[in-house]
Design a protein around this motif. Structure first.
Motif, PDB file in Angstrom:
ATOM      1  N   ILE A 153       0.836  -1.206   0.000  1.00  0.00           N
ATOM      2  CA  ILE A 153       0.000   0.000   0.000  1.00  0.00           C
ATOM      3  C   ILE A 153       0.869   1.253   0.000  1.00  0.00           C
ATOM      4  O   ILE A 153       0.607   2.214  -0.728  1.00  0.00           O
ATOM      5  CB  ILE A 153      -0.944  -0.010   1.226  1.00  0.00           C
ATOM      6  CG1 ILE A 153      -1.951  -1.150   1.109  1.00  0.00           C
ATOM      7  CG2 ILE A 153      -1.671   1.331   1.359  1.00  0.00           C
ATOM      8  CD1 ILE A 153      -2.768  -1.372   2.362  1.00  0.00           C
ATOM      9  N   ARG A 154       1.911   1.234   0.830  1.00  0.00           N
ATOM     10  CA  ARG A 154       2.790   2.403   0.910  1.00  0.00           C
ATOM     11  C   ARG A 154       3.501   2.643  -0.421  1.00  0.00           C
ATOM     12  O   ARG A 154       3.622   3.770  -0.904  1.00  0.00           O
ATOM     13  CB  ARG A 154       3.821   2.223   2.028  1.00  0.00           C
ATOM     14  CG  ARG A 154       4.508   3.523   2.408  1.00  0.00           C
ATOM     15  CD  ARG A 154       5.586   3.307   3.463  1.00  0.00           C
ATOM     16  NE  ARG A 154       5.967   4.545   4.099  1.00  0.00           N
ATOM     17  CZ  ARG A 154       6.668   5.509   3.531  1.00  0.00           C
ATOM     18  NH1 ARG A 154       7.063   5.369   2.269  1.00  0.00           N
ATOM     19  NH2 ARG A 154       6.958   6.611   4.186  1.00  0.00           N
ATOM     20  N   GLY A 155       3.986   1.564  -1.041  1.00  0.00           N
ATOM     21  CA  GLY A 155       4.660   1.688  -2.329  1.00  0.00           C
ATOM     22  C   GLY A 155       3.736   2.227  -3.413  1.00  0.00           C
ATOM     23  O   GLY A 155       4.120   3.085  -4.221  1.00  0.00           O
ATOM     24  N   ALA A 156       2.475   1.739  -3.403  1.00  0.00           N
ATOM     25  CA  ALA A 156       1.508   2.219  -4.396  1.00  0.00           C
ATOM     26  C   ALA A 156       1.213   3.700  -4.183  1.00  0.00           C
ATOM     27  O   ALA A 156       1.077   4.465  -5.147  1.00  0.00           O
ATOM     28  CB  ALA A 156       0.219   1.403  -4.296  1.00  0.00           C
ATOM     29  N   ALA A 157       1.133   4.126  -2.908  1.00  0.00           N
ATOM     30  CA  ALA A 157       0.872   5.536  -2.603  1.00  0.00           C
ATOM     31  C   ALA A 157       2.024   6.416  -3.093  1.00  0.00           C
ATOM     32  O   ALA A 157       1.808   7.519  -3.615  1.00  0.00           O
ATOM     33  CB  ALA A 157       0.649   5.719  -1.102  1.00  0.00           C
ATOM     34  N   GLN A 158       3.267   5.933  -2.928  1.00  0.00           N
ATOM     35  CA  GLN A 158       4.425   6.709  -3.394  1.00  0.00           C
ATOM     36  C   GLN A 158       4.456   6.824  -4.914  1.00  0.00           C
ATOM     37  O   GLN A 158       4.780   7.882  -5.462  1.00  0.00           O
ATOM     38  CB  GLN A 158       5.710   6.052  -2.875  1.00  0.00           C
ATOM     39  CG  GLN A 158       5.913   6.206  -1.367  1.00  0.00           C
ATOM     40  CD  GLN A 158       7.129   5.448  -0.876  1.00  0.00           C
ATOM     41  OE1 GLN A 158       7.460   4.378  -1.387  1.00  0.00           O
ATOM     42  NE2 GLN A 158       7.801   6.001   0.126  1.00  0.00           N
ATOM     43  N   LEU A 159       4.098   5.734  -5.608  1.00  0.00           N
ATOM     44  CA  LEU A 159       4.047   5.785  -7.071  1.00  0.00           C
ATOM     45  C   LEU A 159       2.948   6.734  -7.543  1.00  0.00           C
ATOM     46  O   LEU A 159       3.128   7.501  -8.489  1.00  0.00           O
ATOM     47  CB  LEU A 159       3.807   4.382  -7.633  1.00  0.00           C
ATOM     48  CG  LEU A 159       4.969   3.391  -7.508  1.00  0.00           C
ATOM     49  CD1 LEU A 159       4.531   2.013  -7.964  1.00  0.00           C
ATOM     50  CD2 LEU A 159       6.173   3.866  -8.331  1.00  0.00           C
ATOM     51  N   LEU A 171      -3.247  13.738  -0.339  1.00  0.00           N
ATOM     52  CA  LEU A 171      -3.955  12.508   0.058  1.00  0.00           C
ATOM     53  C   LEU A 171      -3.044  11.291  -0.009  1.00  0.00           C
ATOM     54  O   LEU A 171      -3.111  10.402   0.837  1.00  0.00           O
ATOM     55  CB  LEU A 171      -5.173  12.305  -0.846  1.00  0.00           C
ATOM     56  CG  LEU A 171      -6.349  13.267  -0.625  1.00  0.00           C
ATOM     57  CD1 LEU A 171      -7.434  13.033  -1.670  1.00  0.00           C
ATOM     58  CD2 LEU A 171      -6.924  13.081   0.780  1.00  0.00           C
ATOM     59  N   THR A 172      -2.177  11.243  -1.040  1.00  0.00           N
ATOM     60  CA  THR A 172      -1.257  10.109  -1.136  1.00  0.00           C
ATOM     61  C   THR A 172      -0.262  10.126   0.029  1.00  0.00           C
ATOM     62  O   THR A 172       0.121   9.076   0.556  1.00  0.00           O
ATOM     63  CB  THR A 172      -0.494  10.133  -2.468  1.00  0.00           C
ATOM     64  OG1 THR A 172       0.292  11.326  -2.554  1.00  0.00           O
ATOM     65  CG2 THR A 172      -1.458  10.060  -3.641  1.00  0.00           C
ATOM     66  N   ASP A 177       1.623   8.142   5.407  1.00  0.00           N
ATOM     67  CA  ASP A 177       1.818   8.440   6.829  1.00  0.00           C
ATOM     68  C   ASP A 177       1.009   7.497   7.709  1.00  0.00           C
ATOM     69  O   ASP A 177       1.477   7.038   8.759  1.00  0.00           O
ATOM     70  CB  ASP A 177       1.419   9.887   7.127  1.00  0.00           C
ATOM     71  CG  ASP A 177       2.399  10.898   6.539  1.00  0.00           C
ATOM     72  OD1 ASP A 177       3.521  10.479   6.175  1.00  0.00           O
ATOM     73  OD2 ASP A 177       2.041  12.090   6.439  1.00  0.00           O
ATOM     74  N   GLU A 178      -0.220   7.202   7.293  1.00  0.00           N
ATOM     75  CA  GLU A 178      -1.067   6.308   8.090  1.00  0.00           C
ATOM     76  C   GLU A 178      -0.536   4.874   8.055  1.00  0.00           C
ATOM     77  O   GLU A 178      -0.618   4.146   9.051  1.00  0.00           O
ATOM     78  CB  GLU A 178      -2.515   6.358   7.584  1.00  0.00           C
ATOM     79  CG  GLU A 178      -3.247   7.620   7.962  1.00  0.00           C
ATOM     80  CD  GLU A 178      -3.310   7.804   9.476  1.00  0.00           C
ATOM     81  OE1 GLU A 178      -4.032   7.059  10.141  1.00  0.00           O
ATOM     82  OE2 GLU A 178      -2.605   8.697   9.999  1.00  0.00           O
ATOM     83  N   VAL A 179       0.014   4.466   6.920  1.00  0.00           N
ATOM     84  CA  VAL A 179       0.641   3.146   6.840  1.00  0.00           C
ATOM     85  C   VAL A 179       1.818   3.069   7.808  1.00  0.00           C
ATOM     86  O   VAL A 179       1.999   2.076   8.525  1.00  0.00           O
ATOM     87  CB  VAL A 179       1.097   2.845   5.397  1.00  0.00           C
ATOM     88  CG1 VAL A 179       2.040   1.643   5.373  1.00  0.00           C
ATOM     89  CG2 VAL A 179      -0.105   2.586   4.501  1.00  0.00           C
TER      90      VAL A 179
END
Length: 387
Positions: A153-159, A171-172, A177-179
């Protein structure tokens, strides 16, 4: 077949039937704490028929030994859970139970109470089948299974952050941060359940305190300006303590961070870290069968408003917190780390002076210096009155 036709043929059972079918002991309370219904599991748990329970006050049936906790659990209009609490059960005497209360939605004054024996719930870190054959224990398995998708999830948010702009990018970052926050919470849970403690060795206490202060300041970054300054009142003659330098840093970061939060917005706020030698304090460590002297004290004090009186007696228990956004694991972790070092932590409030004190009591490293040793983590190794 249309959904509405299917529902007509197989109507959903009503809430009462579902409560009666639950394997957990559930009691329904009417306004005024009067028992309105008890499912069969509750009848079996209490050893009383529903007919004999109806109309009784809950406190007459299950009275918690801790009156303050009983008041919080029975009179709160918010969901509350208390685990491994001593109670007097009608007709059975003393019993250790888990109890949870939940207000009934859209029904003011109505409450559902769930009861269970503490002995039937495995505590965090309890051995699971296969512990002896090299497989991971329960908490480690759970952490592993959760952390893998979190990393994805964190990796997808960074991409995704690379492809969006403005508020969408914010939002990303929130997702990432929440992860990170969830991962940190899992790490704390793992530490609380860990059985093997860090090695202990002679530590320079003052260097450890200053290292914790430096880490805390670095983590604050630009926000550090305007924060309460940490004052030092050190006894330079103190000898090295016997402990884990890494564990002590964790303990002090937690206490100093809490003090910073407590003094936020307080006029003339102060945080004082004091070290001193105290004689006569001993701790009985049952896993070694001998008394351990704790002559070194570290006191972290702040002039904030203090811990909420309703939770002061339970602040070192997991999931107990007075913070609106806290998880209640920080001080529980502090207590475990201190226990792993054969140390002790206590808390007291000076209402007259307006100070909150957290005191760490640590063993002194022997002059001979036996070197690094590893001891088994013993969450219950202290006698009843020691924290």
């Amino acid at each position: 077949m249309a959904p509405d036709q299917d529902d007509a043929i197989h109507p959903a059972p009503d809430a009462r039937r579902m409560l009666l079918s639950l394997p957990q002991a559930v009691i329904l309370l009417a306004p005024g704490q009067k028992i309105s219904m008890a499912n069969p599991a509750a009848e079996q748990f209490l050893g009383q028929s529903q007919r004999r329970l109806l109309g009784r006050s809950l406190v007459d049936v299950v009275a918690l030994d801790d009156e303050r906790l009983m008041q919080r659990v029975y009179e709160s209009d918010a969901p509350i859970t208390a685990r491994q609490v001593d109670a007097h059960v009608l007709g059975q005497g003393s019993r250790r139970v888990d109890i949870a209360t939940t207000p009934v939605m859209d029904a003011p004054g109505w409450m559902m109470v769930t009861l269970g024996d503490s002995a039937t719930v495995e505590p965090l870190g309890q051995s699971m089948p296969g512990d002896g054959d090299g497989r991971l224990r329960g908490p480690e398995v759970l952490a592993h299974e959760i952390k893998n998708p979190l990393a994805g999830i964190r990796g997808a948010a960074q991409l995704l952050a690379r492809k969006v702009e403005g508020s969408d990018r914010a939002l990303t970052m929130l997702i990432a941060d929440e992860v990170d926050r969830i991962a940190k919470l899992i790490d704390q849970m793992q530490t609380l359940s860990r059985r093997t403690a860090d090695p202990v060795e002679p530590c320079n206490l003052h260097e450890t305190i200053r290292r914790a202060s430096t880490i805390l300041a670095a983590a604050g970054g630009a926000k550090e300006e305007g924060r309460t300054r940490i004052e030092e009142e050190f006894d330079p003659s103190l000898p090295p303590v016997l402990g884990s330098a890494h564990g002590l840093v964790q303990v002090l970061i937690n206490l100093l961070s809490n003090a910073r939060e407590a003094t936020q917005g307080v006029e003339n706020s102060r945080i004082i870290v004091r070290t001193r030698f105290v004689s006569g304090l001993q701790l009985h460590a049952t896993d070694r069968g001998k008394a351990v002297r704790l002559p070194i004290e570290v006191r972290v004090s702040d002039n904030g408003p203090g811990v909420d009186p309703s939770v002061r007696d339970q602040i070192f228990e997991p999931f107990v917190t007075s913070k609106k956004t806290g998880q209640g694991l920080g001080l529980a972790l502090v207590r475990k780390l201190m226990r792993d070092m054969n140390g002790r932590i206590t808390h007291d409030r000076d209402e007259a002076g307006g100070w909150t004190h957290f005191r760490l009591h640590l063993p002194m490293a022997s002059s001979g210096g036996s070197g690094r040793t590893r001891r088994k983590s013993a969450p219950d190794a202290l006698n009843g009155q020691d924290l």
